[in-house]
Design an enzyme around this catalytic site. Sequence first.
Site, mmCIF file in Angstrom:
data_model
loop_
_atom_site.group_PDB
_atom_site.id
_atom_site.type_symbol
_atom_site.label_atom_id
_atom_site.label_comp_id
_atom_site.label_asym_id
_atom_site.label_seq_id
_atom_site.Cartn_x
_atom_site.Cartn_y
_atom_site.Cartn_z
ATOM 1 N N HIS A 113 0.803 -1.238 0.000
ATOM 2 C CA HIS A 113 0.000 0.000 0.000
ATOM 3 C C HIS A 113 0.828 1.277 0.000
ATOM 4 O O HIS A 113 0.281 2.369 -0.060
ATOM 5 C CB HIS A 113 -1.019 -0.012 1.146
ATOM 6 C CG HIS A 113 -0.468 0.222 2.517
ATOM 7 N ND1 HIS A 113 -0.676 1.388 3.201
ATOM 8 C CD2 HIS A 113 0.267 -0.562 3.341
ATOM 9 C CE1 HIS A 113 -0.106 1.304 4.400
ATOM 10 N NE2 HIS A 113 0.475 0.130 4.501
ATOM 11 N N CYS A 128 -0.478 6.560 16.222
ATOM 12 C CA CYS A 128 -0.546 5.192 16.729
ATOM 13 C C CYS A 128 -1.980 4.697 16.572
ATOM 14 O O CYS A 128 -2.835 5.384 16.022
ATOM 15 C CB CYS A 128 -0.055 5.110 18.157
ATOM 16 S SG CYS A 128 -1.123 5.951 19.312
HETATM 17 N N1 PLP Z 1 8.081 0.207 7.486
HETATM 18 C C1 PLP Z 1 7.945 1.478 7.107
HETATM 19 C C2 PLP Z 1 9.161 2.290 6.806
HETATM 20 C C3 PLP Z 1 6.668 2.051 6.985
HETATM 21 O O1 PLP Z 1 6.544 3.333 6.619
HETATM 22 C C4 PLP Z 1 5.543 1.251 7.284
HETATM 23 C C5 PLP Z 1 4.182 1.827 7.243
HETATM 24 O O2 PLP Z 1 3.909 2.853 7.838
HETATM 25 C C6 PLP Z 1 5.745 -0.078 7.659
HETATM 26 C C7 PLP Z 1 7.023 -0.566 7.755
HETATM 27 C C8 PLP Z 1 4.603 -0.992 7.985
HETATM 28 O O3 PLP Z 1 3.934 -1.406 6.827
HETATM 29 P P1 PLP Z 1 2.407 -1.890 6.934
HETATM 30 O O4 PLP Z 1 1.569 -0.670 7.030
HETATM 31 O O5 PLP Z 1 2.176 -2.652 5.647
HETATM 32 O O6 PLP Z 1 2.297 -2.776 8.101
#
Ligand code: PLP
Length: 376
Positions: free
Chosen positions: A200, A324
């Site tokens: 996404h 959060c």
């Molecule tokens: N890692 C980073 C750098 C992100 O920006 C995000 C989402 O905010 C995630 C991991 C987590 O991804 P997900 O929303 O698919 O759990």
Amino acid sequence: MLYLDHAATTTMRPEALEALDEAHHRFNANASGQHSDARAAKNALEDARERAAGLLGMDQPHGIVFTGSGTEADNLAVIGASLASQRRTVAFSGIEHKAVLNAAGSLKRFGYVLHVLPVTSDGVIDRDAVSLVAGREPALVSVMLANNEVGTLQPLLEIAQQLREQDPQIVLHTDAVQAFSSQEVTFPRTGVDMISLSAHKFGGPKGVGLLAVAPGVTIEPLIHGGGHEAGRRAGTQNVAGIVAMVAAMEAAAQDRAGFTTRVGAERDAFEGVIVAQHRGAVVTAGTAHRLPHISHMRFPGVLAETFLIRLDMSGIAAAAGSACQSGAVEPSHVLTAMGYDDVATGQFVRFSFGWDSAEGDGLRAASVVLDVLRDL
Ligand code: PLP
């Protein structure tokens, strides 16, 4: 509404929407079944795996583990590789996403020792600290390719080479979730052993991600069950979501240069006007190597929470800190790691552009932001 929160989630690309719709109709069977409908779903799944592997510069599609999110991919990498190792030390940068930080934190009560790599005031990892950590025989080192709050890019290939020279046994992981739309994310370009992605963030659906694992790297599964994903992540695969994610990956990879130019121009125009017209506004890590779509700025004397509400009322969707689960704004651990105090961390706002941001959005947004600032 001028949507400037693409780093939180971005609009689905038409290629992904079309693939999702088609796959829902054509590949609805359980990919583990024994009949021809199941085989069709399985073929679509394996075709997606092969295409994803190709995009990440992998020779073998086997290394792709489809997951339910970027968060899950990060957890699988950090916990899975640490559990599979004889070593009991784990290192990561202080500006990692909570998915990495808290996954590593969960290992503490199992006796693992954690090392946090400090960053400079620009959010770039301190290279002396890399050297120090390599001497501590870590099982795993996790360094994100690009930060989701401030947008700073790490010199990942150089860090990886430095670590490997000192200790060839270290397993390296990168969270490339924010980077995929604008950076060439491949194993040769990053130098790591594992890459996390989330659909996404680059125009695919929510609730789908992947962990790409290089040959020879072992991970312990976190989810046990029917042996899906070659025993590394049990659970019936979301074939339509996976097919749509890979369609988005292909579209995003093809659009990288265009994305960087188009979106970067809007972001730069936005920042240029605001910095010129609002006294005290400062772009975070303004001189560092940054993602083209993120504008993270400090407005001294302006409380981000109030600012966000007023922006929302004026038609701009932006973000502060990291929202959060409860929707509350917590002080950002990223800014704290970069050396800002509690008062300062409450004065930063992130505006993030996306693949479908229109020409002129940067200037339009800047004009509204300046109006709101004048009011405040
Ligand atoms: N890692 C980073 C750098 C992100 O920006 C995000 C989402 O905010 C995630 C991991 C987590 O991804 P997900 O929303 O698919 O759990």
